[in-house]
Enzyme design. Sequence first.
Site, PDB file in Angstrom:
ATOM      1  N   HIS A   1     -26.119  30.063  -6.822  1.00 34.69           N
ATOM      2  CA  HIS A   1     -26.164  31.413  -7.375  1.00 34.69           C
ATOM      3  C   HIS A   1     -27.050  32.347  -6.556  1.00 34.69           C
ATOM      4  O   HIS A   1     -28.222  32.534  -6.908  1.00 34.69           O
ATOM      5  CB  HIS A   1     -26.715  31.360  -8.803  1.00 34.69           C
ATOM      6  CG  HIS A   1     -25.744  30.816  -9.803  1.00 34.69           C
ATOM      7  ND1 HIS A   1     -24.947  31.617 -10.569  1.00 34.69           N
ATOM      8  CD2 HIS A   1     -25.439  29.545 -10.145  1.00 34.69           C
ATOM      9  CE1 HIS A   1     -24.185  30.874 -11.356  1.00 34.69           C
ATOM     10  NE2 HIS A   1     -24.464  29.602 -11.121  1.00 34.69           N
TER      11      HIS A   1
ATOM     12  N   CYS B   1     -20.023  30.307  -8.421  1.00 34.09           N
ATOM     13  CA  CYS B   1     -19.965  29.300  -9.482  1.00 34.09           C
ATOM     14  C   CYS B   1     -18.637  29.383 -10.231  1.00 34.09           C
ATOM     15  O   CYS B   1     -17.606  29.038  -9.695  1.00 34.09           O
ATOM     16  CB  CYS B   1     -21.172  29.466 -10.424  1.00 34.09           C
ATOM     17  SG  CYS B   1     -21.428  28.044 -11.513  1.00 34.09           S
TER      18      CYS B   1
ATOM     19  N   GLU C   1     -27.192  35.449  -6.656  1.00 35.84           N
ATOM     20  CA  GLU C   1     -27.682  36.582  -7.473  1.00 35.84           C
ATOM     21  C   GLU C   1     -28.964  36.220  -8.208  1.00 35.84           C
ATOM     22  O   GLU C   1     -29.688  37.100  -8.667  1.00 35.84           O
ATOM     23  CB  GLU C   1     -26.586  37.065  -8.433  1.00 35.84           C
ATOM     24  CG  GLU C   1     -26.434  36.274  -9.723  1.00 35.84           C
ATOM     25  CD  GLU C   1     -25.691  34.943  -9.559  1.00 35.84           C
ATOM     26  OE1 GLU C   1     -25.589  34.430  -8.422  1.00 35.84           O
ATOM     27  OE2 GLU C   1     -25.221  34.400 -10.588  1.00 35.84           O
TER      28      GLU C   1
END
Lengths: 240, 736, 88, 88
Positions: free
Chosen positions: A207, A90, A209
């Site tokens: 994302h 991002c 994560e």
Amino acid sequence: MTDAPPRVGVITFPGSLDDRDALRAVETMGGEGVGLWHADHDLRGVDAVVLPGGFSYGDYLRCGAIAGHAPILDDVKAFARGGGPVLGICNGFQILCEAGLLPGALIRNASLRFVCRDVFLRVETSQTPVTSELVPGEVVEIPVKHGEGQYVATPEQVRMIEGEGLVVFRYANSRGEVGGAANPNGSLADIAGVRNGAGNVVGLMPHPEHAVDPDVGPTGGQPLFASLLATALERAGATA
Amino acid sequence: MSADEEPLHRKLGLADDEYERIRATLGRDPRPAELAMYGAMWSEHCSYKSSKIHLKTLPTEGSAVLVGPGQDAGAVDVGEGLAAVFKMESHSHPSAIEPYQGAATGVGGIVRDIVSMGARPVALLDPLMFGPLTEPRNRWLLEGVVAGIGGYGNCIGVPTVGGEIRFADPHSANPTVDVMCVGLAEADALVTSTSLTPHAGSFMVLYGAATGRDGIGGVSVLASATLDGSSEGSRPSVQIGDPFAEKLLIEASLELIERGLLEGLQDLGGAGIACAVSESAARAGMGARLDLDAVPLRERDMEAFEILTSESQERMLAIVHPSKLEDVRAVCDRWGLQIAVVAELVEGGDLTVTHAGRLVAEVPAVSLVDEGPVYDRPCEAPRAAPGDDDDPTFQPYEGDLLESLRSVIGAPNVASKRWIWQQYDSLVQGQTLAGAGSDAAIVRIPGSMRALALSTDGAGRYGSLDPYLGAVHAVAEAARNVAVTGARPLAITNCLNFGNPERPIVMWQFAESIRGLRDACLALDTPVTGGNVSFYNESGGSAIWPTPVVGMLGLLDDHRLRVPAGFPRAGLAVYLLGETFPELGGSEFAEAVLGVVAGRPPAVDLERERALIGVLVEAAAADLLASAHDCADGGLAVALVESAIGGGHGFAVTVQTDLPAHVALFSESASRVVAGVALEHEQAFTELAGARGVPVSRLGETGGPRIVVDAMLETTVAELRAVHESAIPRLLSEAI
Amino acid sequence: MTFTFEVLVTLKPGLADPQGKAVEASLPAMGFANVSGVHVGRHVRLDVEATNEATAAAQVEEVARRLLSNPVIEDFRVLQSATADGAA
Amino acid sequence: MTFTFEVLVTLKPGLADPQGKAVEASLPAMGFANVSGVHVGRHVRLDVEATNEATAAAQVEEVARRLLSNPVIEDFRVLQSATADGAA
Ligand SMILES: Nc1ncnc2c1ncn2[C@@H]1O[C@H](COP(=O)(O)OP(=O)(O)O)[C@@H](O)[C@H]1O
Ligand SMILES: [Mg+2]
């Protein structure tokens, strides 16, 4: 030495938001997370570097523009030149583009609105540190959350990117079909992530994560981190 | 001064008798800077002068409460040595002028309240009310407010996990923009006025953004009077939010606290430095010497009163022992924040202020903070109470039930708010187990099996018909929303949104609402830990509906036992917990289908509500519930359909009742929940409910793509989902 | 001496301009059907302390190139201080 | 005829300008310690179809006031089409 987990550095810039999440994802997947600071010229000997999501410097001028001049970027560039795996998520992707490590740029979403939702990504290549354990055509589910994630590039760049197979992920539906509403931000050619020519630097808007913990959502980020850790481990072995 | 020129104290919003009170306190005529400080501190917004005597009647104590009202935010014990800190506040007035910045700075303000308690902010919720979206200005306000909340919240790394949004005519001129923030801290490290002991001679350190002429007289003037008369020029300047600076402020503040470098911490909000310095000093039982020349300014030539009352954003005031100053400076430097020693705590109670080397103020600190006026304003009930005559429950209805269901499901108050919450980052920090779209947001406590359950609810439409019942419903619905997830409701914060308190009818609405909050909070054992009062939400003599918004915090002991709202699979038994009465007064059906807001709102039997909550919590702990969703707007019909949409499974049910079908389906009787129960748990579930005296009826079973109610209504989940999802986007993009 | 400059940063022709498109799309409903070619960019104003204007101008060019614009997608032009002061 | 205009939208003086502040703060590290007073605003370029320039200019004023800026926090100014065409 061989039993030591790979060490993955996560850089905190002023305004980074998902840095703790990225460190947690690394640890969840069995790596050692190492916090790095934007103002230091020090990568602390890590085996891979993650530039996390957020709004570095408020993203006030252009996303990632000011962070692209941070001191630690010199070290990241040297690390990348030496073949070290670098992942930008991002805002991290935006920073890598601004710093010239990846082609293209990211502008306001076509809707002009921030969008936070789960998307599907079609893997386009295995030749990167985050897709080495995936095969092209595979689909992973991962959330996006950004206001400026529309990938753009000049026509020459697009020819180069497509010609050299630099697209890593495209927005798709759950069956891997691209186009239409699957693309959350209007990105050119449904591009969600790209790599550099050497293949060791990758950036993506979604994302991963936030997609390793089954309690909070989809788990499509797991194979990406597994790949990154495997690549980092190899590198640790090679440089040890 | 010429005869017709208004005296300074009135320009500052002080009444003549308030001015006399100041003279009596000081024993002399006040200086201009002193008047400005009193004007800000004794304003409605800062002093709660009209609401204080009513707020005192709220229950504030309970076994879980660690910090009650009176601090920057309340705190409750959530076990394992942790405290949840939470508070709600409004930024309605600024948002009516500049929706993006008004909403953005509202988020910034409430986040600093949480941080100043030493807690890390972990969640935001945003209850909003607007006029109908058929008006272009209301669309502009909504889009601006939502973008502002996202633009700020998304940028500081705090997930926005819920809220609510309602539409009603009276909000056209006065949108309501409330924001709630929740934080977590070690319970024994909470920063309150009694947890740390400041010393005389300690410094007051201002850090964060520089001070400009932002919102001079802002909070005091803006939120303490109606917007009507104020011409363009007299409007305080709009504040621009800097979420990047806020993020740095959060990190630096938490680091300062964690390293034990502070003797006190306070955010700067309404009334700026004047408020923060006088409150910090008064709470410490001391005075302070404040040097305005030390305040970093953004603009040149600011006058003393401007520096004192500026509401520039993203600033904090810390009390620092001289021996710790250099460490504090190092932390701020690392985060790129400007710091300045602006004052020093002194023995005695006087606050002295110097500017350009001259003394500009010398007043007792407590006189600003605790000795403001308190009013018992006259209340007057309206002549006609809503009765049975115009109650929609008894109006003839010959409509088509499916058509009516579509109207209700697609009504702006009921329709999906995805368009809004998709613009918020709900994922950052990685603990959001359920975000917006569920009855209560579920936020896991990092490293624990426990999770917080959070819901905000207001019931303005009921409140307009009966403010007492409106408040009771707000608390009951918020508690129910938390309990359907399996969480135990612990405590509330609130934001009380009302019109002009100088009008007896508004004051009556306020007093009735407080009575409702009190009764409901006592019965449900959810004390009030804090809140905020927003008066003067009116224009041209027409006020918003009396709208107390409740922010409920609940605790889930084991998040793996969390109950979803949607039917997770086929083959579940569908149960209704609670009883349906003929109650369409003030209902969504009455408004959306019959076009009336009238009648008597549904009654609330708080003992029933309490029993229902007990059953939900126990059943969840025993893993008996596959799904649970409360009946609220739109009644049983909407609860069933939303359960189907949420889980992606249809149902076939029979509604056994003596009531007319439309009443049975759309009545908004309180204390009801639709639950999905696996067949093997049915017996245990019904026994549990029976033991607690909660009536249950088995309506049918889940499964398939269709929605079938007796022989009277049949459609598909997909069809109603499309209606539910498309209503708000359609309203927003229709004709610009 | 202090020289004031304005830098105008615009998207390169041919690139998607979501903001410009949105503005353009909303104009007809406001009664401006005759407006087209809308593009939204950035305007940056800055003061440069330098011994002479040429030095200052050269620095602004560099700031604009290295930080204020992204050469991949944007062009910029600098309005001289005279222009900046003169306009109102 | 088509006239091209540029509208510069800037924050009203005295208001906090987080964008300008962030840019200014990052310049010294890049070697530009002599730059100050940085303010970031918007630049909008548009084409107006009208019979004469005065009509076009009046329309742009209105578009700028009603749509491109928020008068509560922003000022704007219009660069004439001549300027716009001339510059590059
Ligand atoms: N303004 C908003 N911001 C964030 N979430 C919202 C907003 N409005 C509604 N929601 C979410 O949409 C869902 C439905 O809202 P609502 O109908 O008020 O729920 P309930 O009836 O259970 O109180 C909730 O999860 C709520 O958090
Ligand atoms: Mg609910």
